[in-house]
Design a protein around this motif. Structure first.
Motif, PDB file in Angstrom:
ATOM      1  N   ASP A  80       0.834  -1.209   0.000  1.00  0.00           N
ATOM      2  CA  ASP A  80       0.000   0.000   0.000  1.00  0.00           C
ATOM      3  C   ASP A  80       0.867   1.257   0.000  1.00  0.00           C
ATOM      4  OD1 ASP A  80      -2.241  -1.554   0.010  1.00  0.00           O
ATOM      5  OD2 ASP A  80      -2.638  -1.354   2.154  1.00  0.00           O
ATOM      6  N   ARG A  84       0.901   4.234  -2.820  1.00  0.00           N
ATOM      7  CA  ARG A  84       0.702   5.661  -2.507  1.00  0.00           C
ATOM      8  C   ARG A  84       1.889   6.496  -2.964  1.00  0.00           C
ATOM      9  NH1 ARG A  84      -1.301   3.452   2.348  1.00  0.00           N
ATOM     10  NH2 ARG A  84       0.685   3.905   3.408  1.00  0.00           N
ATOM     11  N   GLN A  87       1.889   6.934  -6.713  1.00  0.00           N
ATOM     12  CA  GLN A  87       0.896   7.934  -7.100  1.00  0.00           C
ATOM     13  C   GLN A  87       1.436   9.348  -6.875  1.00  0.00           C
ATOM     14  OE1 GLN A  87      -2.798   7.635  -4.953  1.00  0.00           O
ATOM     15  NE2 GLN A  87      -3.952   8.688  -6.545  1.00  0.00           N
TER      16      GLN A  87
END
Length: 337
Positions: A80, A84, A87
Motif C-alpha cells: 500500500d 501511494r 501515485q
C-alpha cells in the motif's frame, strides 16, 4: 506426564522451534523396534513421549503460522505504501511537465537577447521576473521528486523483503506441520496396537493426579471475565481435539483458552507459552476458576482451572475437551488473566 510418570499424555499445543530436531530421536527409536514386539508398558510410554514431542512441534508450527499472518499483514501494508508513493511520484512528474511547458511558452532566449529584441522592455522584465520565480519553484519540485523516488525505491525493497520473509515463514509452517503429522500418526499407530484393556488403562493414567499437590479450594472466579471464560470452556466440553484449531468446533489446548476468553471479551495470545505471561502469576494454592494452569517447564500445555482441583482442557487427539485433575502433569505456573 514428565519425569514423575511416563503414562500421562497431554494436549497438543504450540511449542518451541528447537523441538523439531528433538522429535527425530523418538522416530529413530520407533523405526528400530517393531510396535508389535514392544512390551505394552514400553509402548504406552512411547506413545506418551510422542505426544509430548508432538506438542513441541505444534508449538513451532503455530508460532510460524502466527509469524506468517503478521508478515502477510506487513507485506500488504508495504505494498500500500508503494502504491501511494508511486501515485505521489506520478503527480509530481505531471506537475513538473506543466512547469516545463510554462517555461517554454515564456521563452527560452538568453535574458539579454530577449531584452534587446523585445518591443516592450517593461513587459519583458515583468515576464522575466515571473519566469525566475517559476524556475525556482521547478527546482524545488525537482528536489521533492528526487526524494520521493528515493522513498519509493526504499518502500519497494522493504515490500520485497517482507514477501521473501513471508515465503520463508510459509515453508517453516509446512515443515512443522509435516513433523506434527508424522508424530501423531506414529502415536496413534502405537496406541491402536494395544489391546482395548491397555488403551483404557492408558486413558485412566492420563487422567490421574499427582499425590501431595496443594489443591486450591476456591470455587468462584476472581474476576467477571474469568467467570465468563469458565462458562465458555464448559460449553466446549465434549468437542474434539484438533491440533492448530481455536474453535468453535474443535480445539487444541491453547486454542481452547483463547476461544474461551474471547467469549469474555479478552484477547489472549495464541500459544500456551505466550499465554503464560498474559496476566498475573499466582501460586497454585491460590488458583481460582478461570485461571490458566500452565504445564511443564516449556509451557507446552495449558488448561483452565475450574475449582475443586479440576481443570478443563483439550488433552490430545482422540480425547475430547474434558475435566481432568489439575495435577495430571507437572504444573509450572498459574496465570490470572
Amino acid at each position: 506426564m514428565g519425569s514423575h510418570r511416563r503414562l500421562a499424555p497431554s494436549g497438543l499445543d504450540r511449542g518451541a522451534g528447537a523441538a523439531v530436531s528433538i522429535l527425530s530421536v523418538a522416530a529413530t527409536a520407533l523405526a528400530a523396534v517393531p510396535a508389535a514386539a514392544v512390551p505394552y508398558d514400553d509402548t504406552r510410554a512411547e506413545v506418551d513421549r510422542l505426544y509430548e514431542q508432538a506438542e513441541k512441534a505444534t508449538e513451532a508450527y503455530n508460532k510460524a503460522d502466527e509469524r506468517a499472518d503478521a508478515l502477510r499483514a506487513e507485506a500488504g501494508a508495504a505494498r500500500d505504501r508503494v502504491a501511494r508513493q508511486q501515485q505521489r511520484v506520478n503527480s509530481m512528474r505531471e506537475s513538473l511537465g506543466s512547469l516545463a511547458g510554462a517555461q517554454y511558452r515564456s521563452g527560452g532566449l538568453d535574458p539579454s537577447l530577449a531584452l534587446l529584441f523585445s518591443d516592450d522592455p517593461e513587459e519583458y522584465l515583468d515576464r522575466a521576473s515571473r519566469l525566475e520565480r517559476l524556475t525556482a519553484h521547478q527546482a524545488g519540485a525537482l528536489r521533492e521528486l528526487q526524494e520521493a523516488l528515493r522513498e519509493l525505491a526504499h518502500d519497494r525493497e522493504e515490500a520485497a523483503g517482507k514477501l521473501r520473509d513471508l515465503e520463508k515463514s510459509r515453508k517453516a509452517v509446512r515443515s512443522h506441520k509435516k513433523t506434527v503429522e508424522r508424530k501423531l500418526s506414529a502415536a496413534r499407530r502405537l496406541l491402536n496396537s494395544l489391546p482395548a484393556s491397555e488403551r483404557a488403562a492408558y486413558d485412566r493414567a492420563s487422567r490421574s493426579g499427582r499425590d501431595g499437590m496443594p489443591w486450591p479450594g476456591a470455587a468462584t472466579a476472581a474476576t467477571g471475565r474469568g467467570a465468563a471464560a469458565v462458562a465458555a470452556a464448559r460449553a466446549a466440553l465434549g468437542r474434539p481435539y484438533v491440533w492448530g484449531a481455536n474453535g468453535p468446533s474443535g480445539f487444541d489446548c491453547s486454542g481452547l483458552m483463547q476461544w474461551s476468553y474471547a467469549q469474555a471479551g479478552v484477547a489472549l495470545p495464541r500459544t500456551s507459552q505466550a499465554q503464560r505471561y498474559a496476566g498475573r502469576q499466582v501460586p497454585l494454592s491460590e488458583a481460582r476458576p478461570g485461571d490458566l494452569v500452565i504445564y511443564r517447564g516449556d509451557a507446552s500445555h495449558v488448561g483452565m482451572y475450574m475449582g475443586d482441583g479440576q481443570v478443563i482442557h483439550a488433552p490430545y487427539p482422540g480425547a475430547p475437551v474434558r475435566y481432568d485433575p489439575v495435577g495430571m502433569m507437572p504444573v509450572s505456573s498459574v496465570t490470572r488473566v
